[in-house]
Design a protein around this motif. Structure first.
Motif, PDB file in Angstrom:
ATOM      1  N   GLU A 146       0.787  -1.160  -0.123  1.00 52.08           N
ATOM      2  CA  GLU A 146      -0.089   0.001   0.065  1.00 52.08           C
ATOM      3  C   GLU A 146       0.781   1.308  -0.030  1.00 52.08           C
ATOM      4  OE1 GLU A 146      -3.914   2.001   2.137  1.00 52.08           O
ATOM      5  OE2 GLU A 146      -2.927   0.198   2.769  1.00 52.08           O
ATOM      6  N   ARG A 173       0.725   4.341  -2.608  1.00 53.05           N
ATOM      7  CA  ARG A 173       0.381   5.372  -2.489  1.00 53.05           C
ATOM      8  C   ARG A 173       1.644   6.415  -2.943  1.00 53.05           C
ATOM      9  NH1 ARG A 173      -4.740   4.815  -1.998  1.00 53.05           N
ATOM     10  NH2 ARG A 173      -5.422   3.445  -0.403  1.00 53.05           N
ATOM     11  N   ILE A 229      -1.800   5.659   4.005  1.00 53.58           N
ATOM     12  CA  ILE A 229      -1.775   4.122   3.925  1.00 53.58           C
ATOM     13  C   ILE A 229      -2.999   3.904   5.281  1.00 53.58           C
ATOM     14  CG2 ILE A 229      -0.889   1.945   4.975  1.00 53.58           C
ATOM     15  CD1 ILE A 229       1.918   3.371   4.292  1.00 53.58           C
ATOM     16  N   SER A 230      -3.761   2.908   4.725  1.00 50.26           N
ATOM     17  CA  SER A 230      -5.146   2.388   5.512  1.00 50.26           C
ATOM     18  C   SER A 230      -4.823   2.263   7.121  1.00 50.26           C
ATOM     19  CB  SER A 230      -6.140   1.466   4.781  1.00 50.26           C
ATOM     20  OG  SER A 230      -5.075   0.374   4.906  1.00 50.26           O
ATOM     21  N   TYR A 288      -9.385   2.342   4.007  1.00 54.61           N
ATOM     22  CA  TYR A 288      -8.569   2.233   2.722  1.00 54.61           C
ATOM     23  C   TYR A 288      -9.530   2.923   1.735  1.00 54.61           C
ATOM     24  CZ  TYR A 288      -6.901   0.154  -1.506  1.00 54.61           C
ATOM     25  OH  TYR A 288      -6.118  -0.129  -2.625  1.00 54.61           O
TER      26      TYR A 288
END
Length: 109
Positions: free
Chosen positions: A61, A65, A79-80, A107
């Motif tokens: 992720e 990103r 980032i989630s 997310y």
């Protein structure tokens, strides 16, 4: 378990979590309740994903990103896992009411 290591923590960060350890840059940060809560949220996320998959998903992720934002700091903050931790770090009771896999709610495409 909280460990202290100013050499292990990357520049610009105060702490990080590598299950089962929370590593802080300075011993004085142990009294920072919001920081500890932030890192405890990461401990929960890591447990939910059986530890190793957390790091794989975190890295993937981050790379997505980074391509999306072309800025390392902005990529990290989006980032989630980080979004969940930053948004809820001030709520010291968050982990008591947190649902399993709550990071999915943070997310975004």
């Amino acid at each position: 378990m909280i460990l202290i290591s100013k050499f292990f923590i990357p520049k610009g960060f105060q702490g990080l979590t590598l299950y089962p350890f929370v590593i802080l840059k300075y011993a004085t940060l142990k009294s920072n309740r919001e920081l500890i809560n932030h890192e405890r949220i990461h401990l929960k996320q890591q447990l939910e994903l059986l530890i190793f998959p957390f790091y794989v998903l975190y890295g993937i992720e981050f790379l997505v990103r980074l391509v999306q934002y072309k800025n390392g700091h902005k990529a990290y903050r989006n980032i989630s896992f980080e979004r969940e931790a930053y948004i809820n770090e001030k709520d010291l009771n968050y982990l008591e009411s947190r649902s399993w896999f709550s990071f999915f709610k943070y997310y975004k495409l």
